[in-house]
Design a protein around this motif. Structure first.
Motif, short mmCIF file in Angstrom:
data_model
loop_
_atom_site.label_atom_id
_atom_site.label_comp_id
_atom_site.label_asym_id
_atom_site.label_seq_id
_atom_site.Cartn_x
_atom_site.Cartn_y
_atom_site.Cartn_z
N ALA A 258 -30.93 19.23 -5.92
CA ALA A 258 -29.80 20.24 -6.32
C ALA A 258 -28.71 19.53 -6.28
CB ALA A 258 -30.03 21.50 -5.43
N ASN A 259 -28.04 18.88 -5.20
CA ASN A 259 -26.96 18.29 -5.07
C ASN A 259 -26.72 17.25 -6.01
OD1 ASN A 259 -26.13 19.74 -2.85
ND2 ASN A 259 -26.70 18.15 -1.46
N TRP A 260 -27.76 16.50 -6.47
CA TRP A 260 -27.81 15.61 -7.50
C TRP A 260 -27.46 16.14 -9.00
CZ3 TRP A 260 -32.84 12.40 -8.99
CH2 TRP A 260 -32.47 11.47 -9.97
N PHE A 261 -28.16 17.28 -9.29
CA PHE A 261 -28.11 17.66 -10.83
C PHE A 261 -26.87 18.57 -10.95
CE2 PHE A 261 -31.99 15.49 -11.24
CZ PHE A 261 -32.65 16.04 -12.40
N VAL A 262 -26.56 19.23 -9.66
CA VAL A 262 -25.25 20.02 -9.89
C VAL A 262 -23.81 19.00 -9.93
CG1 VAL A 262 -23.72 21.69 -8.74
CG2 VAL A 262 -26.18 22.20 -8.67
N GLY A 263 -24.11 17.97 -9.18
CA GLY A 263 -23.18 17.00 -9.27
C GLY A 263 -22.10 17.08 -8.08
N GLU A 264 -22.41 17.89 -7.14
CA GLU A 264 -21.46 17.93 -5.81
C GLU A 264 -22.14 18.56 -4.80
OE1 GLU A 264 -18.94 21.79 -6.29
OE2 GLU A 264 -18.58 20.69 -8.17
N TYR A 265 -21.52 18.59 -3.86
CA TYR A 265 -22.36 18.96 -2.55
C TYR A 265 -21.63 20.59 -2.30
CZ TYR A 265 -23.08 14.26 -1.86
OH TYR A 265 -23.35 12.96 -2.12
N PRO A 266 -22.54 21.58 -1.74
CA PRO A 266 -22.10 22.88 -1.56
C PRO A 266 -20.68 23.00 -0.70
CG PRO A 266 -24.09 22.47 -0.53
CD PRO A 266 -23.80 21.40 -0.93
N ILE A 267 -20.03 24.05 -0.80
CA ILE A 267 -19.02 24.40 0.13
C ILE A 267 -19.23 25.52 1.03
CG2 ILE A 267 -17.12 23.62 -1.87
CD1 ILE A 267 -17.05 26.94 -2.19
#
Length: 443
Positions: A258-267
């Protein structure tokens, strides 16, 4: 030198989360400095050490020895002598006594400090113990200029994550190769579909669902002769200081995608969880189900679910919805907003190279070619994402990534012996304290 204030330190951590790049495939390459690793040459026999001799460690050792014709296993380390000897036999049987395996009896180390002795003898190390120990083992390997393959997750608490991030930067400065066992980054199907996503085939990802729902894993029953510490070490999956709960130990794979495909880490994250089926004393202190919503700065919301309950729906998968369509990683297809298939991965992925092997192929090729792979930062941040999810389900609160990274939670002592008291203890009835949403506090 003037010491940084807590405010400055927290700001630096915020900036790290905001700026850390999720490179394609989780692989960052950099020029190799000849004077940084003068002891590595294309024709040199690379000495390999295995730290953590369970099934995954044994498998990783076989893959490392398969990856390069000029690698030799010279040292092994584990908390338990019986596990080490079983692992050595397994590896020897796989290679039918080839000279690749030369682990002399004096190079078979056991106990809590065994990892140092094994690492000292090697050029490349495999770190595959229970993940609670990973930060200290990684730190030692990098301090001693070793290339590293380490299994996920990379820690079980935020204190461990901070140490891994520090060591990751040191590894990059030294131009050491570090590969992390998040093997989807090395899997052809995932890499192909990721390229389709970044070129815009599904538009901007706005939501998604990631799953690791299964019947569960092994349980190792307490034996009469065991101390409390030995019991927990052998039944490590069910204790957070060693394992971190199954949202971390297994579901990290899907959360990382999920992090990889979204392109960032959650807040931030919020969620719920508990234990309904797996409630015995041998199940320690972890939950048997988690559900988490991860919110990202770009507005995407990813729903995460993992379950260890038999006779239920099983699913290990990732699905993401974008402004133009949907990508389903399990089916390897992209559909438009009307559900019409517009792309399908063109090969039978069951015939693709095994990503567990590809990880090691890439690691040793990078060493030989004087390149650098730097997986550790992303591995640490995806590990922290799963820890954030666990914190949210245990407390029932919404928790930010910044709060998680700065958390004072520290589960694993740096120095332990067989006389040490484990961080978690049962009550007089042999039961362990179970996290309770709304009661358990964020630390």
């Amino acid at each position: 030198m003037k010491r940084k204030s807590n405010t400055q330190t927290n700001q630096a951590r915020r900036e790290f989360i905001q700026k850390t790049a999720l490179a394609s495939g989780g692989i960052i390459t950099a020029p190799f400095s000849m004077d940084a690793m003068v002891h590595v040459h294309n024709d040199k026999t690379l000495k390999l050490a295995l730290v953590g001799c369970g099934g995954r460690g044994s498998g990783a050792a076989v893959q490392a020895l398969t990856a390069d014709d000029n690698v030799e296993l010279v040292a092994m380390a584990d908390a338990f002598a019986d596990r080490l000897e079983d692992s050595l036999r397994t590896i020897q049987e796989h290679f039918e006594g080839e000279k690749k395996i030369d682990v002399k009896e004096q190079n078979r180390f056991t106990g809590f400090d065994a990892y140092k002795k094994a690492i000292d003898l090697a050029d490349v190390v495999i770190l595959a113990t229970p993940p609670g120990f990973r930060p200290y083992h990684f730190e030692y390997a990098v301090d001693h200029d070793k290339h590293v393959f380490m299994e996920k997750p990379l820690a079980t608490d935020p204190a461990g994550i901070r140490l891994v991030l520090k060591s990751a930067q040191m590894a990059k400065d030294k131009k050491l190769n570090v590969v992390v066992g998040l093997q989807r980054h090395y899997e052809s199907k995932y890499l192909d579909l990721y390229q389709k996503v970044i070129q815009g085939d599904v538009g901007k990802i706005r939501s998604g669902q990631v799953y690791w729902n299964s019947a569960g894993v092994w349980v190792r029953a307490r034996q009469p002769e065991q101390t409390e510490l030995e019991y927990q070490m052998r039944n490590w999956y069910y204790f957070n200081w060693l394992c971190g709960d199954h949202i971390l130990e297994q579901h990290i794979h899907n959360i990382d995608v999920a992090n990889w495909f979204v392109g960032e880490y959650p807040i931030s994250a919020q969620g719920m969880g508990g234990r309904q089926i797996r409630t015995g004393k041998d199940h320690g202190e972890i939950f048997d189900h988690h559900f988490v919503e991860f919110t990202y700065a770009n507005g995407a919301v990813i729903s995460s679910q993992c379950r260890h309950q038999p006779d239920c729906m099983n699913r290990v998968d990732e699905v993401f919805q974008g402004t133009k369509g949907t990508v389903e990683l399990g089916k390897a297809v992209i559909t438009d907003l009307e559900g019409k298939e517009i792309y399908k991965y063109p090969r039978d992925w069951n015939q693709d190279p095994n990503p567990y092997q590809v990880e090691h192929d890439r690691l040793f090729a990078s060493i030989r070619n004087k390149e650098v792979i730097s997986d550790a930062e992303n591995g640490a941040m995806s590990t922290l994402t799963a820890i954030l999810g666990r914190m949210a389900t245990y407390t029932g609160k919404m928790i930010t990534m910044e709060e998680a990274l700065n958390s004072k939670l520290e589960l694993v002592p740096r120095e332990m012996t067989w006389e040490s008291t484990p961080p978690t203890l049962p009550d007089s009835q042999g039961n362990y304290a179970i996290p309770t949403p709304g009661v358990t506090k964020f630390i």
